[in-house]
Design a protein around this motif. Structure first.
Motif, PDB file in Angstrom:
ATOM      1  N   THR A  45      -3.292  42.622  49.799  1.00 50.56           N
ATOM      2  CA  THR A  45      -3.747  43.376  50.968  1.00 50.56           C
ATOM      3  C   THR A  45      -5.243  43.666  50.933  1.00 50.56           C
ATOM      4  O   THR A  45      -5.813  44.090  51.949  1.00 50.56           O
ATOM      5  CB  THR A  45      -2.970  44.699  51.129  1.00 50.56           C
ATOM      6  OG1 THR A  45      -3.206  45.539  49.990  1.00 50.56           O
ATOM      7  CG2 THR A  45      -1.479  44.441  51.289  1.00 50.56           C
ATOM      8  N   GLU A  46      -5.896  43.447  49.820  1.00 49.33           N
ATOM      9  CA  GLU A  46      -7.351  43.536  49.795  1.00 49.33           C
ATOM     10  C   GLU A  46      -7.954  42.534  50.783  1.00 49.33           C
ATOM     11  O   GLU A  46      -9.061  42.754  51.303  1.00 49.33           O
ATOM     12  CB  GLU A  46      -7.873  43.260  48.387  1.00 49.33           C
ATOM     13  CG  GLU A  46      -9.376  43.385  48.260  1.00 49.33           C
ATOM     14  CD  GLU A  46      -9.821  43.540  46.831  1.00 49.33           C
ATOM     15  OE1 GLU A  46     -10.305  44.634  46.494  1.00 49.33           O
ATOM     16  OE2 GLU A  46      -9.673  42.582  46.053  1.00 49.33           O
ATOM     17  N   TYR A  47      -7.229  41.460  51.056  1.00 45.72           N
ATOM     18  CA  TYR A  47      -7.680  40.418  51.976  1.00 45.72           C
ATOM     19  C   TYR A  47      -6.935  40.474  53.313  1.00 45.72           C
ATOM     20  O   TYR A  47      -6.889  39.484  54.039  1.00 45.72           O
ATOM     21  CB  TYR A  47      -7.493  39.042  51.341  1.00 45.72           C
ATOM     22  CG  TYR A  47      -8.331  38.822  50.108  1.00 45.72           C
ATOM     23  CD1 TYR A  47      -9.708  38.669  50.179  1.00 45.72           C
ATOM     24  CD2 TYR A  47      -7.736  38.752  48.841  1.00 45.72           C
ATOM     25  CE1 TYR A  47     -10.477  38.459  49.049  1.00 45.72           C
ATOM     26  CE2 TYR A  47      -8.499  38.541  47.700  1.00 45.72           C
ATOM     27  CZ  TYR A  47      -9.861  38.387  47.816  1.00 45.72           C
ATOM     28  OH  TYR A  47     -10.617  38.175  46.696  1.00 45.72           O
ATOM     29  N   LEU A  48      -6.364  41.625  53.630  1.00 43.64           N
ATOM     30  CA  LEU A  48      -5.538  41.768  54.825  1.00 43.64           C
ATOM     31  C   LEU A  48      -6.230  41.261  56.087  1.00 43.64           C
ATOM     32  O   LEU A  48      -5.620  40.573  56.915  1.00 43.64           O
ATOM     33  CB  LEU A  48      -5.142  43.240  55.007  1.00 43.64           C
ATOM     34  CG  LEU A  48      -4.295  43.583  56.232  1.00 43.64           C
ATOM     35  CD1 LEU A  48      -2.920  42.936  56.136  1.00 43.64           C
ATOM     36  CD2 LEU A  48      -4.164  45.102  56.376  1.00 43.64           C
ATOM     37  N   HIS A  49      -7.507  41.589  56.240  1.00 43.78           N
ATOM     38  CA  HIS A  49      -8.243  41.192  57.445  1.00 43.78           C
ATOM     39  C   HIS A  49      -9.145  39.976  57.216  1.00 43.78           C
ATOM     40  O   HIS A  49      -9.745  39.470  58.168  1.00 43.78           O
ATOM     41  CB  HIS A  49      -9.065  42.378  57.955  1.00 43.78           C
ATOM     42  CG  HIS A  49      -8.218  43.554  58.359  1.00 43.78           C
ATOM     43  ND1 HIS A  49      -7.375  43.528  59.443  1.00 43.78           N
ATOM     44  CD2 HIS A  49      -8.064  44.775  57.793  1.00 43.78           C
ATOM     45  CE1 HIS A  49      -6.747  44.690  59.559  1.00 43.78           C
ATOM     46  NE2 HIS A  49      -7.139  45.456  58.553  1.00 43.78           N
ATOM     47  N   GLY A 246     -23.895  44.864  53.692  1.00 44.76           N
ATOM     48  CA  GLY A 246     -23.516  46.246  53.428  1.00 44.76           C
ATOM     49  C   GLY A 246     -22.303  46.285  52.534  1.00 44.76           C
ATOM     50  O   GLY A 246     -21.909  45.275  51.944  1.00 44.76           O
ATOM     51  N   GLY A 247     -21.704  47.469  52.446  1.00 46.15           N
ATOM     52  CA  GLY A 247     -20.464  47.590  51.695  1.00 46.15           C
ATOM     53  C   GLY A 247     -20.644  48.040  50.262  1.00 46.15           C
ATOM     54  O   GLY A 247     -21.749  48.201  49.752  1.00 46.15           O
ATOM     55  N   HIS A 248     -19.488  48.220  49.621  1.00 43.46           N
ATOM     56  CA  HIS A 248     -19.426  48.728  48.241  1.00 43.46           C
ATOM     57  C   HIS A 248     -18.358  47.919  47.509  1.00 43.46           C
ATOM     58  O   HIS A 248     -18.117  46.756  47.844  1.00 43.46           O
ATOM     59  CB  HIS A 248     -19.109  50.234  48.267  1.00 43.46           C
ATOM     60  CG  HIS A 248     -19.632  50.994  47.102  1.00 43.46           C
ATOM     61  ND1 HIS A 248     -19.263  50.717  45.802  1.00 43.46           N
ATOM     62  CD2 HIS A 248     -20.494  52.040  47.023  1.00 43.46           C
ATOM     63  CE1 HIS A 248     -19.870  51.547  44.977  1.00 43.46           C
ATOM     64  NE2 HIS A 248     -20.633  52.370  45.688  1.00 43.46           N
ATOM     65  N   VAL A 249     -17.696  48.505  46.552  1.00 48.94           N
ATOM     66  CA  VAL A 249     -16.692  47.798  45.748  1.00 48.94           C
ATOM     67  C   VAL A 249     -15.625  47.114  46.614  1.00 48.94           C
ATOM     68  O   VAL A 249     -15.262  45.971  46.353  1.00 48.94           O
ATOM     69  CB  VAL A 249     -16.051  48.760  44.722  1.00 48.94           C
ATOM     70  CG1 VAL A 249     -14.833  48.137  44.073  1.00 48.94           C
ATOM     71  CG2 VAL A 249     -17.077  49.149  43.658  1.00 48.94           C
ATOM     72  N   PRO A 250     -15.088  47.764  47.671  1.00 51.75           N
ATOM     73  CA  PRO A 250     -14.043  47.115  48.464  1.00 51.75           C
ATOM     74  C   PRO A 250     -14.582  46.294  49.640  1.00 51.75           C
ATOM     75  O   PRO A 250     -14.041  46.319  50.746  1.00 51.75           O
ATOM     76  CB  PRO A 250     -13.209  48.307  48.959  1.00 51.75           C
ATOM     77  CG  PRO A 250     -14.198  49.408  49.119  1.00 51.75           C
ATOM     78  CD  PRO A 250     -15.256  49.183  48.054  1.00 51.75           C
ATOM     79  N   VAL A 251     -15.647  45.528  49.424  1.00 53.71           N
ATOM     80  CA  VAL A 251     -16.329  44.867  50.535  1.00 53.71           C
ATOM     81  C   VAL A 251     -15.447  43.895  51.336  1.00 53.71           C
ATOM     82  O   VAL A 251     -15.655  43.765  52.550  1.00 53.71           O
ATOM     83  CB  VAL A 251     -17.624  44.174  50.042  1.00 53.71           C
ATOM     84  CG1 VAL A 251     -17.320  42.949  49.181  1.00 53.71           C
ATOM     85  CG2 VAL A 251     -18.533  43.830  51.208  1.00 53.71           C
ATOM     86  N   PRO A 252     -14.456  43.211  50.769  1.00 58.01           N
ATOM     87  CA  PRO A 252     -13.622  42.365  51.637  1.00 58.01           C
ATOM     88  C   PRO A 252     -12.910  43.149  52.735  1.00 58.01           C
ATOM     89  O   PRO A 252     -12.629  42.604  53.804  1.00 58.01           O
ATOM     90  CB  PRO A 252     -12.614  41.742  50.663  1.00 58.01           C
ATOM     91  CG  PRO A 252     -13.295  41.770  49.337  1.00 58.01           C
ATOM     92  CD  PRO A 252     -14.078  43.052  49.351  1.00 58.01           C
ATOM     93  N   GLU A 253     -12.634  44.435  52.467  1.00 62.08           N
ATOM     94  CA  GLU A 253     -12.007  45.275  53.473  1.00 62.08           C
ATOM     95  C   GLU A 253     -13.036  45.914  54.396  1.00 62.08           C
ATOM     96  O   GLU A 253     -12.746  46.214  55.552  1.00 62.08           O
ATOM     97  CB  GLU A 253     -11.180  46.369  52.799  1.00 62.08           C
ATOM     98  CG  GLU A 253     -10.011  45.822  52.006  1.00 62.08           C
ATOM     99  CD  GLU A 253      -9.231  46.917  51.315  1.00 62.08           C
ATOM    100  OE1 GLU A 253      -8.132  47.239  51.803  1.00 62.08           O
ATOM    101  OE2 GLU A 253      -9.719  47.445  50.300  1.00 62.08           O
TER     102      GLU A 253
END
Length: 270
Positions: A45-49, A246-253
């Motif tokens: 689900t880290e790659y859900l989108h 942009g983003g942080h550790v959960p950047v794929p989400e």
């Protein structure tokens, strides 16, 4: 790029020497699929989108790492090598003869091992926010504090503690993604640190020379844990690097459209 619907995701299991391995996939077009590996202690689900976006152009597969999500949870210590054994078993079972490989954080470390093993079978490699593990990291592994471990308490306050451990990685309005993290972490709460331990003990520097795949290393600008590793990978592999917008550790989400665009652009290069 239009926003694909996540209800296009198909899920399934394949057998392996460790038990059943769970995966999700989208699409089906193209000769070379994309296999995506997640960070600890997450799931597909880290790659859900990201998955349905990549699926608009290629068969896109995201697996639950062995021991996490809905995949089998065998006894015995986890290791990057065992995670890679399971990923290879899944690729074989799904008929992924030659494929593009994407790994985020722990998934990137697993991807390094898999790419070193499989050689030309890996068409390209995308390492996202992947830590660079050398002798110094292995030597000092025992000194590093636990990332996600919390002790269960009768009043449930450990749930808030776990939430707050990761809260700063997510912006306001990203609570749904943080909730997905919580679901994944609670699924493996008794072994939640083992993925991090496996990463810190991996002989990555000894395996990098075996990689032949065209490689891109990327990272979010806010992910100060992994951002310095871009220069290390560039030096070790001669690979390209890129800092996301942009983003942080959960950047794929956090930036699924940008992340998917990079996956598709990199996998399409001749």
């Amino acid at each position: 790029m239009t926003t694909p619907m996540t209800d296009t995701v198909r899920k399934g299991y394949v057998p392996s020497p460790f038990g059943q391995l769970h995966y999700a996939e989208c699409g089906g077009a193209g000769d070379e699929p994309v296999l995506m590996l997640h960070q600890t202690p997450r799931s597909w689900t880290e790659y859900l989108h990201v998955l349905p976006r990549v699926g608009t152009a290629r068969r896109a597969v995201a697996m639950d790492t062995l021991g996490f999500g809905a995949s089998a949870k065998p006894e015995g210590p986890h290791s990057i090598e065992r995670f890679a054994d399971a990923a290879e078993a899944l690729a074989d079972a799904l008929g992924l003869e030659r494929f593009h490989l994407v790994g985020h954080h722990t998934g990137g470390v697993i991807a390094v091992e898999l790419a070193a093993r499989l050689g030309e079978r890996v068409a390209s490699l995308l390492l996202s926010a992947t830590p660079f593990i050398d002798e110094e990291k292995r030597r000092t592994a025992a000194e590093r504090k636990q990332v996600d471990h919390v002790d269960p308490r009768p009043d449930g306050s450990h749930l808030l503690e776990l939430w707050n451990r990761r809260r700063d990685f997510y912006a306001s309005g990203e609570e749904a993604a943080l909730t997905r993290f919580m679901v994944d972490a609670l699924t493996v709460l008794d072994r939640v640190e083992e993925g991090h331990v496996a990463v810190r003990s991996y002989a990555m520097d000894q395996r990098l020379p075996g990689i032949t795949a065209r490689t891109l290393a990327v990272c979010a600008p806010g992910d100060h844990y992994s951002l310095p590793a871009l220069e290390r990978f560039a030096a070790a592999l001669g690979c390209e690097t890129r800092v996301l917008s942009g983003g942080h550790v959960p950047v794929p989400e956090q930036l699924p459209a940008e992340f998917a665009e990079i996956v598709l652009e990199w996998s399409a290069r001749a």
